[in-house]
Motif scaffolding. Structure first.
Motif, PDB file in Angstrom:
ATOM      1  N   PHE A  20      -3.924  -5.313 -87.907  1.00 41.67           N
ATOM      2  CA  PHE A  20      -3.934  -6.624 -87.260  1.00 41.67           C
ATOM      3  C   PHE A  20      -3.729  -7.763 -88.249  1.00 41.67           C
ATOM      4  O   PHE A  20      -3.479  -8.893 -87.842  1.00 41.67           O
ATOM      5  N   ARG A  21      -3.815  -7.473 -89.551  1.00 39.75           N
ATOM      6  CA  ARG A  21      -3.595  -8.536 -90.539  1.00 39.75           C
ATOM      7  C   ARG A  21      -2.162  -9.015 -90.432  1.00 39.75           C
ATOM      8  O   ARG A  21      -1.225  -8.294 -90.740  1.00 39.75           O
ATOM      9  N   ARG A  22      -1.981 -10.233 -89.990  1.00 39.53           N
ATOM     10  CA  ARG A  22      -0.641 -10.747 -89.738  1.00 39.53           C
ATOM     11  C   ARG A  22       0.011 -11.166 -91.034  1.00 39.53           C
ATOM     12  O   ARG A  22      -0.608 -11.840 -91.863  1.00 39.53           O
ATOM     13  N   PRO A  23       1.290 -10.815 -91.248  1.00 41.22           N
ATOM     14  CA  PRO A  23       1.972 -11.202 -92.467  1.00 41.22           C
ATOM     15  C   PRO A  23       2.253 -12.686 -92.495  1.00 41.22           C
ATOM     16  O   PRO A  23       2.360 -13.342 -91.465  1.00 41.22           O
ATOM     17  N   ARG A  24       2.416 -13.195 -93.699  1.00 42.49           N
ATOM     18  CA  ARG A  24       2.780 -14.591 -93.859  1.00 42.49           C
ATOM     19  C   ARG A  24       4.272 -14.775 -93.666  1.00 42.49           C
ATOM     20  O   ARG A  24       5.062 -13.902 -93.977  1.00 42.49           O
ATOM     21  N   THR A  25       4.624 -15.954 -93.189  1.00 39.92           N
ATOM     22  CA  THR A  25       6.028 -16.291 -93.066  1.00 39.92           C
ATOM     23  C   THR A  25       6.513 -16.828 -94.392  1.00 39.92           C
ATOM     24  O   THR A  25       5.763 -16.983 -95.351  1.00 39.92           O
ATOM     25  N   THR A  26       7.802 -17.119 -94.468  1.00 39.89           N
ATOM     26  CA  THR A  26       8.361 -17.632 -95.719  1.00 39.89           C
ATOM     27  C   THR A  26       7.768 -18.972 -96.082  1.00 39.89           C
ATOM     28  O   THR A  26       7.769 -19.375 -97.241  1.00 39.89           O
ATOM     29  N   ALA A  27       7.238 -19.710 -95.107  1.00 42.87           N
ATOM     30  CA  ALA A  27       6.629 -20.999 -95.381  1.00 42.87           C
ATOM     31  C   ALA A  27       5.193 -20.864 -95.854  1.00 42.87           C
ATOM     32  O   ALA A  27       4.540 -21.849 -96.175  1.00 42.87           O
ATOM     33  N   GLY A  28       4.687 -19.649 -95.928  1.00 43.42           N
ATOM     34  CA  GLY A  28       3.333 -19.415 -96.414  1.00 43.42           C
ATOM     35  C   GLY A  28       2.283 -19.428 -95.329  1.00 43.42           C
ATOM     36  O   GLY A  28       1.105 -19.288 -95.597  1.00 43.42           O
ATOM     37  N   LYS A  29       2.711 -19.588 -94.061  1.00 45.95           N
ATOM     38  CA  LYS A  29       1.772 -19.590 -92.955  1.00 45.95           C
ATOM     39  C   LYS A  29       1.844 -18.267 -92.215  1.00 45.95           C
ATOM     40  O   LYS A  29       2.874 -17.612 -92.206  1.00 45.95           O
ATOM     41  N   ARG A  30       0.754 -17.960 -91.548  1.00 47.83           N
ATOM     42  CA  ARG A  30       0.741 -16.725 -90.787  1.00 47.83           C
ATOM     43  C   ARG A  30       1.498 -16.907 -89.481  1.00 47.83           C
ATOM     44  O   ARG A  30       1.572 -17.996 -88.935  1.00 47.83           O
ATOM     45  N   SER A  31       2.091 -15.815 -89.011  1.00 53.10           N
ATOM     46  CA  SER A  31       2.830 -15.873 -87.758  1.00 53.10           C
ATOM     47  C   SER A  31       1.906 -16.334 -86.638  1.00 53.10           C
ATOM     48  O   SER A  31       0.721 -16.015 -86.600  1.00 53.10           O
ATOM     49  N   ALA A  32       2.445 -17.124 -85.706  1.00 51.54           N
ATOM     50  CA  ALA A  32       1.629 -17.790 -84.691  1.00 51.54           C
ATOM     51  C   ALA A  32       0.919 -16.802 -83.777  1.00 51.54           C
ATOM     52  O   ALA A  32      -0.245 -16.969 -83.457  1.00 51.54           O
ATOM     53  N   ARG A  33       1.604 -15.754 -83.354  1.00 49.33           N
ATOM     54  CA  ARG A  33       1.001 -14.840 -82.377  1.00 49.33           C
ATOM     55  C   ARG A  33       1.479 -13.417 -82.638  1.00 49.33           C
ATOM     56  O   ARG A  33       2.673 -13.180 -82.790  1.00 49.33           O
ATOM     57  N   PRO A  34       0.556 -12.454 -82.695  1.00 45.14           N
ATOM     58  CA  PRO A  34       0.988 -11.064 -82.889  1.00 45.14           C
ATOM     59  C   PRO A  34       1.708 -10.545 -81.660  1.00 45.14           C
ATOM     60  O   PRO A  34       1.476 -11.002 -80.543  1.00 45.14           O
ATOM     61  N   ASP A  35       2.588  -9.580 -81.854  1.00 43.80           N
ATOM     62  CA  ASP A  35       3.349  -9.045 -80.737  1.00 43.80           C
ATOM     63  C   ASP A  35       2.469  -8.138 -79.883  1.00 43.80           C
ATOM     64  O   ASP A  35       1.429  -7.647 -80.333  1.00 43.80           O
ATOM     65  N   PRO A  36       2.870  -7.903 -78.616  1.00 45.84           N
ATOM     66  CA  PRO A  36       2.046  -7.075 -77.720  1.00 45.84           C
ATOM     67  C   PRO A  36       1.794  -5.674 -78.250  1.00 45.84           C
ATOM     68  O   PRO A  36       0.728  -5.101 -78.003  1.00 45.84           O
ATOM     69  N   LEU A  37       2.764  -5.110 -78.977  1.00 47.33           N
ATOM     70  CA  LEU A  37       2.569  -3.767 -79.515  1.00 47.33           C
ATOM     71  C   LEU A  37       1.439  -3.743 -80.529  1.00 47.33           C
ATOM     72  O   LEU A  37       0.596  -2.840 -80.522  1.00 47.33           O
ATOM     73  N   THR A  38       1.400  -4.746 -81.407  1.00 50.01           N
ATOM     74  CA  THR A  38       0.319  -4.812 -82.384  1.00 50.01           C
ATOM     75  C   THR A  38      -1.025  -4.999 -81.693  1.00 50.01           C
ATOM     76  O   THR A  38      -2.020  -4.359 -82.045  1.00 50.01           O
ATOM     77  N   VAL A  39      -1.055  -5.872 -80.694  1.00 51.23           N
ATOM     78  CA  VAL A  39      -2.308  -6.119 -79.973  1.00 51.23           C
ATOM     79  C   VAL A  39      -2.783  -4.850 -79.268  1.00 51.23           C
ATOM     80  O   VAL A  39      -3.960  -4.463 -79.367  1.00 51.23           O
ATOM     81  N   SER A  40      -1.866  -4.173 -78.555  1.00 54.60           N
ATOM     82  CA  SER A  40      -2.265  -2.970 -77.827  1.00 54.60           C
ATOM     83  C   SER A  40      -2.685  -1.857 -78.779  1.00 54.60           C
ATOM     84  O   SER A  40      -3.612  -1.090 -78.485  1.00 54.60           O
ATOM     85  N   THR A  41      -2.024  -1.758 -79.925  1.00 51.75           N
ATOM     86  CA  THR A  41      -2.418  -0.750 -80.914  1.00 51.75           C
ATOM     87  C   THR A  41      -3.818  -1.024 -81.436  1.00 51.75           C
ATOM     88  O   THR A  41      -4.662  -0.119 -81.522  1.00 51.75           O
ATOM     89  N   CYS A  42      -4.073  -2.278 -81.797  1.00 52.93           N
ATOM     90  CA  CYS A  42      -5.389  -2.628 -82.324  1.00 52.93           C
ATOM     91  C   CYS A  42      -6.475  -2.468 -81.274  1.00 52.93           C
ATOM     92  O   CYS A  42      -7.590  -2.014 -81.574  1.00 52.93           O
ATOM     93  N   VAL A  43      -6.174  -2.833 -80.021  1.00 52.45           N
ATOM     94  CA  VAL A  43      -7.160  -2.680 -78.954  1.00 52.45           C
ATOM     95  C   VAL A  43      -7.500  -1.205 -78.747  1.00 52.45           C
ATOM     96  O   VAL A  43      -8.682  -0.829 -78.621  1.00 52.45           O
ATOM     97  N   ALA A  44      -6.465  -0.354 -78.716  1.00 51.76           N
ATOM     98  CA  ALA A  44      -6.710   1.078 -78.507  1.00 51.76           C
ATOM     99  C   ALA A  44      -7.538   1.668 -79.645  1.00 51.76           C
ATOM    100  O   ALA A  44      -8.511   2.401 -79.410  1.00 51.76           O
ATOM    101  N   ILE A  45      -7.169   1.354 -80.871  1.00 55.37           N
ATOM    102  CA  ILE A  45      -7.894   1.914 -82.017  1.00 55.37           C
ATOM    103  C   ILE A  45      -9.314   1.365 -82.067  1.00 55.37           C
ATOM    104  O   ILE A  45     -10.274   2.092 -82.368  1.00 55.37           O
ATOM    105  N   THR A  46      -9.468   0.068 -81.776  1.00 61.84           N
ATOM    106  CA  THR A  46     -10.805  -0.523 -81.784  1.00 61.84           C
ATOM    107  C   THR A  46     -11.687   0.089 -80.701  1.00 61.84           C
ATOM    108  O   THR A  46     -12.869   0.377 -80.938  1.00 61.84           O
ATOM    109  N   LEU A  47     -11.125   0.294 -79.507  1.00 58.79           N
ATOM    110  CA  LEU A  47     -11.900   0.945 -78.444  1.00 58.79           C
ATOM    111  C   LEU A  47     -12.306   2.357 -78.850  1.00 58.79           C
ATOM    112  O   LEU A  47     -13.426   2.798 -78.562  1.00 58.79           O
TER     113      LEU A  47
END
Length: 394
Positions: A20-47
């Motif tokens: 779930f650790r979101r990568p930084r963009t070239t501007a040094g900021k983290r991406s605004a929102r994780p994609d649904p696949l990342t969210v669903s993966t993290c939710v499944a593993i966390t559950l």
């Protein structure tokens, strides 16, 4: 048994945190929102991690004492397990992809099926008479108790349906893909089969034995928990591997190139005016490599007025005479010219009246490959000593 399930829960939670650790963009900021696949993966593993945490006898005892309800941990764990089964199907749907409306429709169907199933588990427990606390053998102890019997069968059937669906989808999908994705699907299949045989079949057998008047409780209490832990870890590895391994390889290459640029950085780094980033122990190797690459290019630009064409030509002739290829000779000559320029800059000499106008190979190619070649040439060269830190006028 608590140690086994706690260990499995910890590994799963760590996997979710890393993913779930979101990568930084070239501007040094983290991406605004994780994609649904990342969210669903993290939710499944966390559950999955929460299920293992709640199923440990120590946790069950604590939950029962906290609520004052004997065996309250049972519907809690079984409800979470049912939610985990649903999350696995949702993860597969998001992983397989397709039109957004189709994905959304399938996700809603999964929720529509497993949502009422969770409610049914809770309701059946509330209607049952389960006054005797059982921390390790609840399934077999209450196998013949009305309400509890139906609850046990219901949660097992819900989990079985999800695992069978996973195996079918993974087998079909595995025929269409290759590489890391196929390896991940294979791990999921193996983990699912371990779950079916090692966890569910042993549970079904132990419960059915109680129905027939026999005692095979050890299958449910001793065999099923470690097999479930191993199965969950393998499934999680299958989901995570195709997503984390490419990034891990990229970070490893970044760390390797960062180290290989060391000889060049030691030679020219003292003249770089690139602003240093805030030092952080968790900074990714790719970020460190990017800053070093920018700083070295800045240093080479600063040293350009000191580049002596005569030094480059002499080194080029010597390298060609020594049997090197044209490309190797060019890189070696440029390394010699940079080493000489760094010595002049460190000695605070005046820039050359007519510096070399030849372009460096490292500035003509993209990426760090050219700089790495230059650094390796400097490392092999005996020309010049490593300069100490100093300052120079650009």
């Amino acid at each position: 048994m608590s140690l086994v399930v706690y260990l499995a829960a910890g590994v799963l939670a760590l996997s979710a945190a890393v993913l779930f650790r979101r990568p930084r963009t070239t501007a040094g900021k983290r991406s605004a929102r994780p994609d649904p696949l990342t969210v669903s993966t993290c939710v499944a593993i966390t559950l999955g991690a929460v299920v293992f945490l709640c199923s440990a006898p120590m946790t069950l005892a604590a939950v029962n004492d906290l609520t004052g309800v004997p065996n309250f941990g049972a519907p809690l764990t079984y409800g979470l397990l049912t939610a985990y089964s649903c999350s696995l199907l949702i993860l597969l749907i998001n992983w397989r992809g397709g039109p957004r409306e189709r994905v959304r429709r399938l996700v809603l169907r999964c929720i529509a099926v497993y949502g009422p199933l969770i409610v049914a588990v809770v309701v059946l427990f509330a209607l049952a008479d389960a006054r005797v606390e059982r921390l390790t053998d609840l399934d077999t102890y209450y196998a013949n108790t009305p309400g509890m019997r139906e609850m046990i069968v219901l949660y097992l059937l819900g989990h079985s349906a999800a695992i069978v669906a996973m195996v079918v989808v993974c087998v079909r999908w595995g025929r269409e893909v290759t590489g890391l994705l196929r390896a991940g699907l294979l791990l999921i299949c193996v983990g699912s089969l371990l779950d079916l045989v090692g966890f569910q079949l042993t549970k079904y057998t132990a419960v059915a034995a109680r129905w027939a008047g026999h005692d095979l409780d050890f299958l449910s209490t001793q065999v099923a928990p470690p097999m479930a832990a191993l199965a969950a870890l393998m499934c999680s590895a299958g989901f995570v591997l195709p997503r984390l391994l490419p990034a891990a390889v990229g970070h490893w290459r970044g760390l390797r190139d960062h180290r290989r640029l060391g000889p060049l950085w030691l030679r020219v780094g003292f003249v770089s005016t690139a602003p240093r980033p805030e030092s952080s122990w968790w900074q990714l190797p790719a970020e460190r490599l990017h800053w070093r690459e920018v700083a070295i290019h800045d240093a080479l630009l600063t040293l350009a007025p000191y580049f002596d064409e005569r030094v480059r030509e002499r080194a080029l002739s010597a390298a060609l005479a020594g049997g090197r290829s044209a490309h190797e000779a060019r890189v070696a000559a440029e390394a010699a010219m940079i080493a000489a320029a760094a010595r002049r800059a460190a000695a605070r000499e005046e820039p050359l009246a007519t510096p070399s106008t030849s372009r460096l190979h490292a500035t003509e190619v993209s990426g760090t490959g050219g700089l790495v070649e230059l650094a390796q040439a400097l490392g092999r060269s005996a020309a010049g000593n490593t300069v100490r830190e100093g300052t120079v006028r650009a």
